[in-house]
Motif scaffolding. Structure first.
Motif, PDB file in Angstrom:
ATOM      1  N   ALA A 161       0.858  -1.186   0.000  1.00 55.73           N
ATOM      2  CA  ALA A 161       0.000   0.000   0.000  1.00 55.73           C
ATOM      3  C   ALA A 161       0.888   1.228   0.000  1.00 55.73           C
ATOM      4  CB  ALA A 161      -0.932   0.001   1.208  1.00 55.73           C
ATOM      5  N   GLY A 162       0.317   2.342  -0.432  1.00 60.82           N
ATOM      6  CA  GLY A 162       1.055   3.592  -0.402  1.00 60.82           C
ATOM      7  C   GLY A 162       0.913   4.429  -1.652  1.00 60.82           C
ATOM      8  N   VAL A 163       0.799   3.781  -2.819  1.00 62.51           N
ATOM      9  CA  VAL A 163       0.634   4.539  -4.060  1.00 62.51           C
ATOM     10  C   VAL A 163      -0.624   5.396  -3.990  1.00 62.51           C
ATOM     11  CG1 VAL A 163       0.165   4.368  -6.535  1.00 62.51           C
ATOM     12  CG2 VAL A 163       1.957   2.949  -5.515  1.00 62.51           C
TER      13      VAL A 163
ATOM     14  N   VAL B 218       5.529  -7.525   7.065  1.00 61.08           N
ATOM     15  CA  VAL B 218       6.443  -6.976   6.067  1.00 61.08           C
ATOM     16  C   VAL B 218       5.706  -5.932   5.244  1.00 61.08           C
ATOM     17  CG1 VAL B 218       7.868  -7.494   4.050  1.00 61.08           C
ATOM     18  CG2 VAL B 218       7.718  -9.152   5.932  1.00 61.08           C
ATOM     19  N   PHE B 219       6.203  -4.700   5.262  1.00 61.15           N
ATOM     20  CA  PHE B 219       5.646  -3.637   4.428  1.00 61.15           C
ATOM     21  C   PHE B 219       6.550  -3.471   3.204  1.00 61.15           C
ATOM     22  CE2 PHE B 219       3.718  -2.720   8.492  1.00 61.15           C
ATOM     23  CZ  PHE B 219       2.443  -2.288   8.147  1.00 61.15           C
ATOM     24  N   SER B 220       5.992  -3.703   2.038  1.00 61.01           N
ATOM     25  CA  SER B 220       6.773  -3.548   0.809  1.00 61.01           C
ATOM     26  C   SER B 220       7.020  -2.074   0.521  1.00 61.01           C
ATOM     27  CB  SER B 220       6.016  -4.180  -0.362  1.00 61.01           C
ATOM     28  OG  SER B 220       6.710  -3.968  -1.575  1.00 61.01           O
ATOM     29  N   ALA B 221       8.209  -1.782   0.013  1.00 61.22           N
ATOM     30  CA  ALA B 221       8.497  -0.426  -0.451  1.00 61.22           C
ATOM     31  C   ALA B 221       7.621  -0.072  -1.637  1.00 61.22           C
ATOM     32  CB  ALA B 221       9.965  -0.310  -0.835  1.00 61.22           C
ATOM     33  N   LEU B 222       7.441   1.215  -1.842  1.00 62.81           N
ATOM     34  CA  LEU B 222       6.751   1.676  -3.045  1.00 62.81           C
ATOM     35  C   LEU B 222       7.652   1.464  -4.256  1.00 62.81           C
ATOM     36  CD1 LEU B 222       5.136   5.042  -1.921  1.00 62.81           C
ATOM     37  CD2 LEU B 222       4.059   2.821  -2.170  1.00 62.81           C
ATOM     38  N   PRO B 223       7.062   1.283  -5.428  1.00 65.34           N
ATOM     39  CA  PRO B 223       7.865   1.113  -6.643  1.00 65.34           C
ATOM     40  C   PRO B 223       8.509   2.419  -7.076  1.00 65.34           C
ATOM     41  CG  PRO B 223       5.540   1.237  -7.195  1.00 65.34           C
ATOM     42  CD  PRO B 223       5.615   1.213  -5.690  1.00 65.34           C
TER      43      PRO B 223
ATOM     44  N   ARG C 262      12.822  -3.610   0.719  1.00 62.31           N
ATOM     45  CA  ARG C 262      13.228  -2.712  -0.354  1.00 62.31           C
ATOM     46  C   ARG C 262      12.877  -3.282  -1.731  1.00 62.31           C
ATOM     47  NH1 ARG C 262      19.299  -0.647   1.345  1.00 62.31           N
ATOM     48  NH2 ARG C 262      18.707   0.419   3.305  1.00 62.31           N
ATOM     49  N   MET C 263      12.610  -2.378  -2.676  1.00 62.23           N
ATOM     50  CA  MET C 263      12.299  -2.767  -4.044  1.00 62.23           C
ATOM     51  C   MET C 263      13.209  -2.065  -5.053  1.00 62.23           C
ATOM     52  SD  MET C 263       9.933  -5.068  -4.281  1.00 62.23           S
ATOM     53  CE  MET C 263       9.441  -5.990  -2.829  1.00 62.23           C
ATOM     54  N   ASP C 264      14.360  -1.582  -4.608  1.00 59.95           N
ATOM     55  CA  ASP C 264      15.289  -0.891  -5.505  1.00 59.95           C
ATOM     56  C   ASP C 264      15.690  -1.794  -6.667  1.00 59.95           C
ATOM     57  OD1 ASP C 264      15.711  -0.340  -2.533  1.00 59.95           O
ATOM     58  OD2 ASP C 264      16.495   1.499  -3.424  1.00 59.95           O
ATOM     59  N   GLY C 265      15.560  -1.289  -7.877  1.00 57.98           N
ATOM     60  CA  GLY C 265      15.998  -2.020  -9.054  1.00 57.98           C
ATOM     61  C   GLY C 265      15.033  -3.064  -9.571  1.00 57.98           C
TER      62      GLY C 265
ATOM     63  N   GLN D  51       9.786 -12.483  -5.971  1.00 59.33           N
ATOM     64  CA  GLN D  51      11.120 -12.986  -5.646  1.00 59.33           C
ATOM     65  C   GLN D  51      11.791 -12.118  -4.591  1.00 59.33           C
ATOM     66  OE1 GLN D  51      12.778 -15.763  -6.614  1.00 59.33           O
ATOM     67  NE2 GLN D  51      10.994 -16.475  -7.755  1.00 59.33           N
ATOM     68  N   ARG D  52      11.680 -10.797  -4.743  1.00 59.11           N
ATOM     69  CA  ARG D  52      12.294  -9.904  -3.771  1.00 59.11           C
ATOM     70  C   ARG D  52      11.650 -10.073  -2.386  1.00 59.11           C
ATOM     71  NH1 ARG D  52      15.061  -5.025  -4.215  1.00 59.11           N
ATOM     72  NH2 ARG D  52      15.940  -6.012  -6.084  1.00 59.11           N
ATOM     73  N   LEU D  53      10.330 -10.168  -2.353  1.00 61.87           N
ATOM     74  CA  LEU D  53       9.648 -10.362  -1.077  1.00 61.87           C
ATOM     75  C   LEU D  53       9.993 -11.717  -0.460  1.00 61.87           C
ATOM     76  CD1 LEU D  53       6.112  -8.888  -1.853  1.00 61.87           C
ATOM     77  CD2 LEU D  53       7.724  -8.027  -0.145  1.00 61.87           C
TER      78      LEU D  53
END
Length: 246
Positions: free
Chosen positions: A118-120, A153-158, A199-202, A226-228
Motif C-alpha cells: 500500500a502507499g501509491v 512486512v511492508f513492501s516499499a513503493l515502486p 526494499r524494491m530498488d531495481g 522474488q524480492r519479497l
C-alpha cells in the motif's frame, strides 16, 4: 524537501496531468481466482496474510496464480522449502486507511507473516505521510490481534518515475515522493517490534508493466514476489524462529 517545493511551483500542472491521467487511464480488472490457496509440500508450514491495494489484488494479471499472491507463495515454497498457505485481502484504490478497514472487518485466517502492499494511493490521494504511518501501525496491530501474525512486512513503493503512464513532470514528482516515503517507512519500521520494510530498488522494469502503464504485468509480479520471498526467508522467518513462533 524537494518534492514539497516542486509541488508549490508545479502544483497546477501536476494537478492537470493527474486529472487527465485519471480520466484517460484504462481500468483493468483485479486478477481472477480464489483469494486463498496453498503451495509446496515442505516440512515447515508458513501461513501468509497478504493485504493491500491493486498491486496486492493482482491488477495487470489475468489470474491470482500469475499475480503477486500466487507467485509469492510458489517462490517461498521453492526457495524456502515451505508448505505455504495464503490469504489475500485487497482492493483496487485502497489507501492505508482502507486496508486497515478491510483487515478489521473481513474474515481472516490464522497467519504467521503479514505482507502489506500500500502507499501509491496514499500519494495519489494526498494522504499525509504521518497519518498513513499511524494507519500502518494499526494495520500491524490488527493483523496480530485478529490473525495471530507475528511479523509484518511492508513492501516499499515502486520506482514511480519509471511508470510508462506518467507524463513529466508528474513522473519525476511521484518518484521523488515515493523515494522519500520509502526512506521514512524504512526508519519507522526499524523502530517497531515485529515489523520490517522490504526494499524494491531495481525491481521496476517498464517493459514488464501491464497495458495501462501503471500496474505490474505477470513478469513484474514475479520479480516483486522474488524480492519479497528473499526478504521473508532472510529476515522475517529467522525473527519468527528466534521468538519460538515457527
Amino acid at each position: 524537501m524537494i518534492h514539497l517545493a516542486a509541488k508549490a511551483v508545479l502544483g497546477p500542472l501536476l494537478y492537470v496531468q493527474a486529472f487527465r491521467l485519471r480520466r484517460s487511464a484504462p481500468e483493468l480488472p483485479e486478477a481472477a481466482g480464489q483469494r486463498a490457496g496453498k503451495a509446496g509440500t515442505g516440512a515447515t508450514r508458513l501461513r501468509l496474510l497478504i493485504a493491500g491495494d491493486s498491486a496486492a489484488a493482482g491488477v495487470g494479471a489475468d489470474t491470482q496464480d500469475e499475480a503477486l499472491a500466487g507467485q509469492l507463495a510458489r517462490a517461498l515454497a521453492e526457495q524456502g522449502g515451505f508448505a505455504v498457505r495464503w490469504q489475500l485481502v485487497a482492493r483496487t484504490g485502497a489507501r492505508s486507511e482502507d486496508v486497515l478497514q478491510m483487515l478489521a472487518n473481513d474474515p481472516l485466517h490464522r497467519a504467521d507473516i503479514g505482507v502489506v502492499l500500500a502507499g501509491v494511493n496514499d500519494i495519489s490521494k494526498q494522504v499525509p505521510l504521518r497519518r498513513a504511518l499511524r494507519q500502518r501501525e494499526e494495520i500491524a496491530a490488527v493483523m496480530r490481534r485478529r490473525a495471530g501474525v507475528r511479523q509484518v512486512v511492508f513492501s516499499a513503493l515502486p520506482e514511480m518515475e519509471r511508470f510508462p503512464a506518467l507524463p513529466q513532470p508528474l513522473a519525476w514528482y511521484a518518484g521523488r515522493h515515493a523515494r522519500y516515503y520509502n526512506s521514512v517507512q524504512e526508519r519507522w519500521a526499524a523502530r517497531l517490534e515485529g515489523v520490517s520494510h522490504a526494499r524494491m530498488d531495481g525491481v521496476m522494469d517498464p517493459a514488464l508493466m501491464a497495458g495501462d502503464g501503471f500496474h505490474p504485468g505477470p513478469g513484474l509480479y514475479a520479480k516483486v514476489a522474488q524480492r519479497l520471498a528473499v526478504h521473508i526467508i532472510d529476515e522475517a522467518v529467522p525473527r519468527l524462529r528466534s521468538r519460538g513462533a515457527a
